[in-house]
Motif scaffolding. Structure first.
Motif, PDB file in Angstrom:
ATOM      1  N   GLU A  84      15.763 -15.877   0.106  1.00 56.99           N
ATOM      2  CA  GLU A  84      15.840 -14.407   0.000  1.00 56.99           C
ATOM      3  C   GLU A  84      14.440 -13.820  -0.175  1.00 56.99           C
ATOM      4  O   GLU A  84      14.093 -12.803   0.425  1.00 56.99           O
ATOM      5  N   VAL A  85      13.652 -14.476  -1.022  1.00 50.47           N
ATOM      6  CA  VAL A  85      12.291 -13.978  -1.250  1.00 50.47           C
ATOM      7  C   VAL A  85      11.440 -14.172   0.009  1.00 50.47           C
ATOM      8  O   VAL A  85      10.627 -13.306   0.360  1.00 50.47           O
ATOM      9  N   ALA A  86      11.646 -15.278   0.735  1.00 49.41           N
ATOM     10  CA  ALA A  86      10.894 -15.511   1.987  1.00 49.41           C
ATOM     11  C   ALA A  86      11.170 -14.383   2.977  1.00 49.41           C
ATOM     12  O   ALA A  86      10.254 -13.867   3.637  1.00 49.41           O
ATOM     13  N   GLN A  87      12.423 -14.023   3.060  1.00 47.61           N
ATOM     14  CA  GLN A  87      12.829 -12.951   3.971  1.00 47.61           C
ATOM     15  C   GLN A  87      12.183 -11.621   3.551  1.00 47.61           C
ATOM     16  O   GLN A  87      11.607 -10.917   4.376  1.00 47.61           O
ATOM     17  N   ALA A  88      12.251 -11.321   2.266  1.00 51.95           N
ATOM     18  CA  ALA A  88      11.642 -10.081   1.757  1.00 51.95           C
ATOM     19  C   ALA A  88      10.135 -10.105   1.991  1.00 51.95           C
ATOM     20  O   ALA A  88       9.527  -9.084   2.349  1.00 51.95           O
ATOM     21  N   ALA A  89       9.515 -11.278   1.828  1.00 47.77           N
ATOM     22  CA  ALA A  89       8.066 -11.413   2.041  1.00 47.77           C
ATOM     23  C   ALA A  89       7.717 -11.064   3.477  1.00 47.77           C
ATOM     24  O   ALA A  89       6.767 -10.320   3.747  1.00 47.77           O
ATOM     25  N   SER A  90       8.497 -11.592   4.429  1.00 47.75           N
ATOM     26  CA  SER A  90       8.130 -11.349   5.822  1.00 47.75           C
ATOM     27  C   SER A  90       8.405  -9.892   6.202  1.00 47.75           C
ATOM     28  O   SER A  90       7.792  -9.370   7.118  1.00 47.75           O
ATOM     29  N   GLU A  91       9.283  -9.226   5.455  1.00 48.44           N
ATOM     30  CA  GLU A  91       9.504  -7.798   5.714  1.00 48.44           C
ATOM     31  C   GLU A  91       8.355  -6.937   5.159  1.00 48.44           C
ATOM     32  O   GLU A  91       7.884  -6.032   5.830  1.00 48.44           O
ATOM     33  N   VAL A  92       7.888  -7.256   3.953  1.00 49.09           N
ATOM     34  CA  VAL A  92       6.767  -6.451   3.417  1.00 49.09           C
ATOM     35  C   VAL A  92       5.466  -6.764   4.162  1.00 49.09           C
ATOM     36  O   VAL A  92       4.561  -5.929   4.217  1.00 49.09           O
ATOM     37  N   ALA A  93       5.396  -7.964   4.766  1.00 49.13           N
ATOM     38  CA  ALA A  93       4.159  -8.393   5.434  1.00 49.13           C
ATOM     39  C   ALA A  93       3.862  -7.604   6.709  1.00 49.13           C
ATOM     40  O   ALA A  93       2.753  -7.679   7.228  1.00 49.13           O
ATOM     41  N   VAL A  94       4.843  -6.836   7.210  1.00 50.26           N
ATOM     42  CA  VAL A  94       4.577  -6.024   8.411  1.00 50.26           C
ATOM     43  C   VAL A  94       3.922  -4.686   8.044  1.00 50.26           C
ATOM     44  O   VAL A  94       3.490  -3.949   8.920  1.00 50.26           O
ATOM     45  N   ILE A  95       3.846  -4.368   6.749  1.00 50.69           N
ATOM     46  CA  ILE A  95       3.333  -3.050   6.328  1.00 50.69           C
ATOM     47  C   ILE A  95       1.803  -3.121   6.186  1.00 50.69           C
ATOM     48  O   ILE A  95       1.290  -3.862   5.343  1.00 50.69           O
ATOM     49  N   PRO A  96       1.064  -2.377   7.026  1.00 48.91           N
ATOM     50  CA  PRO A  96      -0.402  -2.478   6.997  1.00 48.91           C
ATOM     51  C   PRO A  96      -1.006  -2.257   5.615  1.00 48.91           C
ATOM     52  O   PRO A  96      -1.946  -2.963   5.232  1.00 48.91           O
ATOM     53  N   GLU A  97      -0.476  -1.292   4.829  1.00 47.49           N
ATOM     54  CA  GLU A  97      -1.054  -1.008   3.509  1.00 47.49           C
ATOM     55  C   GLU A  97      -0.834  -2.155   2.531  1.00 47.49           C
ATOM     56  O   GLU A  97      -1.621  -2.343   1.612  1.00 47.49           O
ATOM     57  N   VAL A  98       0.262  -2.899   2.723  1.00 47.73           N
ATOM     58  CA  VAL A  98       0.493  -4.081   1.877  1.00 47.73           C
ATOM     59  C   VAL A  98      -0.573  -5.127   2.208  1.00 47.73           C
ATOM     60  O   VAL A  98      -1.225  -5.681   1.315  1.00 47.73           O
ATOM     61  N   ARG A  99      -0.806  -5.360   3.495  1.00 44.87           N
ATOM     62  CA  ARG A  99      -1.797  -6.369   3.900  1.00 44.87           C
ATOM     63  C   ARG A  99      -3.192  -5.953   3.415  1.00 44.87           C
ATOM     64  O   ARG A  99      -3.950  -6.779   2.919  1.00 44.87           O
ATOM     65  N   ALA A 100      -3.493  -4.652   3.543  1.00 47.11           N
ATOM     66  CA  ALA A 100      -4.813  -4.167   3.123  1.00 47.11           C
ATOM     67  C   ALA A 100      -5.012  -4.374   1.626  1.00 47.11           C
ATOM     68  O   ALA A 100      -6.099  -4.757   1.176  1.00 47.11           O
ATOM     69  N   ALA A 101      -3.951  -4.153   0.839  1.00 46.78           N
ATOM     70  CA  ALA A 101      -4.059  -4.276  -0.622  1.00 46.78           C
ATOM     71  C   ALA A 101      -4.337  -5.718  -1.044  1.00 46.78           C
ATOM     72  O   ALA A 101      -4.888  -5.953  -2.116  1.00 46.78           O
ATOM     73  N   LEU A 102      -3.963  -6.690  -0.200  1.00 45.36           N
ATOM     74  CA  LEU A 102      -4.114  -8.105  -0.567  1.00 45.36           C
ATOM     75  C   LEU A 102      -5.394  -8.734  -0.002  1.00 45.36           C
ATOM     76  O   LEU A 102      -5.695  -9.895  -0.262  1.00 45.36           O
TER      77      LEU A 102
END
Ligand code: C5P
Length: 201
Positions: free
Chosen positions: A71-89
């Motif tokens: 479930e967390v893997a799935q949620a991770a791959s969903e948040v990973a498409v958001i550019p601002e999430v990637r930028a924050a990391l």
């Protein structure tokens, strides 16, 4: 001494195993960058807003149990498409990569986006069936309930999302060494990776 090993590839190809072994061999620090996205995904499952969760992420969040669940893997791959999430990391990953003493980072976009200047780049891959078989064994080992067909469908769905997204899609860097582990033992895969990194030092 600053030396970055960038390891990318799809889920369950052996990136983590190879990354940890390469880090241990050379005495480098190791970061599984999937844990960053998993930690954000876990917070989102609890109701957090993805970008705020990524901006507020603390290193201790990477050590919480439960980050390995499907479930967390799935949620991770969903948040990973958001550019601002990637930028924050980004800054945390770049800082880790250039720390004194050498670093190994594994993920999807390390050689292409996070560390395009990495001294050594590997793309660790394997067939979807081989990867699903390994992931199933891990889930069963962890006491979770799973079937081969379900895991294979998850692996394929995540591959698709990770490689088709607009932002930092998963692909081998042009100068990456492609290591297909479908028919390799862990020892052979690690030996090939270590030899490749040693040749770059
Ligand atoms: O590697 P792991 O399966 O833990 O990664 C979980 C998810 O996080 C991946 O499916 C991918 O969508 C995302 N991820 C990413 N970039 C990374 C590492 C992971 O987009 N560098």
């Amino acid at each position: 001494m600053i030396f970055t090993v960038a390891i990318d590839g799809p889920a369950a190809a052996g990136k983590g195993t190879v990354g940890r072994a390469v880090a241990a061999h050379f005495g480098f620090a190791h970061l599984d960058t999937g844990l960053l996205y998993r930690a954000v995904g876990a917070l989102v499952l609890k109701g957090a807003e993805p970008v705020a969760a990524a901006r507020g992420l603390v290193p201790e969040a990477l050590e919480q149990p439960g980050l390995r669940s499907p479930e967390v893997a799935q949620a991770a791959s969903e948040v990973a498409v958001i550019p601002e999430v990637r930028a924050a990391l980004l800054d945390f990953q770049r800082g880790f990569a250039r720390r004194e003493g050498g670093a190994v980072l594994d993920g999807r976009d390390i050689g292409t986006v996070i560390c395009p200047e990495a001294e050594a780049k590997l793309f660790v891959t394997a067939s979807a069936e081989a990867r699903a078989g390994r992931r199933l064994a891990e889930l069963i080992e962890a006491g979770l309930d799973a079937s081969f067909d379900g895991v294979l469908a998850d692996v394929r769905a995540r591959d698709r999302r990770d490689s088709e997204r607009a932002e930092a899609p998963m692909r081998p860097a042009e100068d990456a060494y492609v290591l297909d582990t479908s028919d390799l033992s862990i020892e052979d895969a690690v030996a090939k990776a270590v030899a490749r990194v040693a040749a770059r030092r």
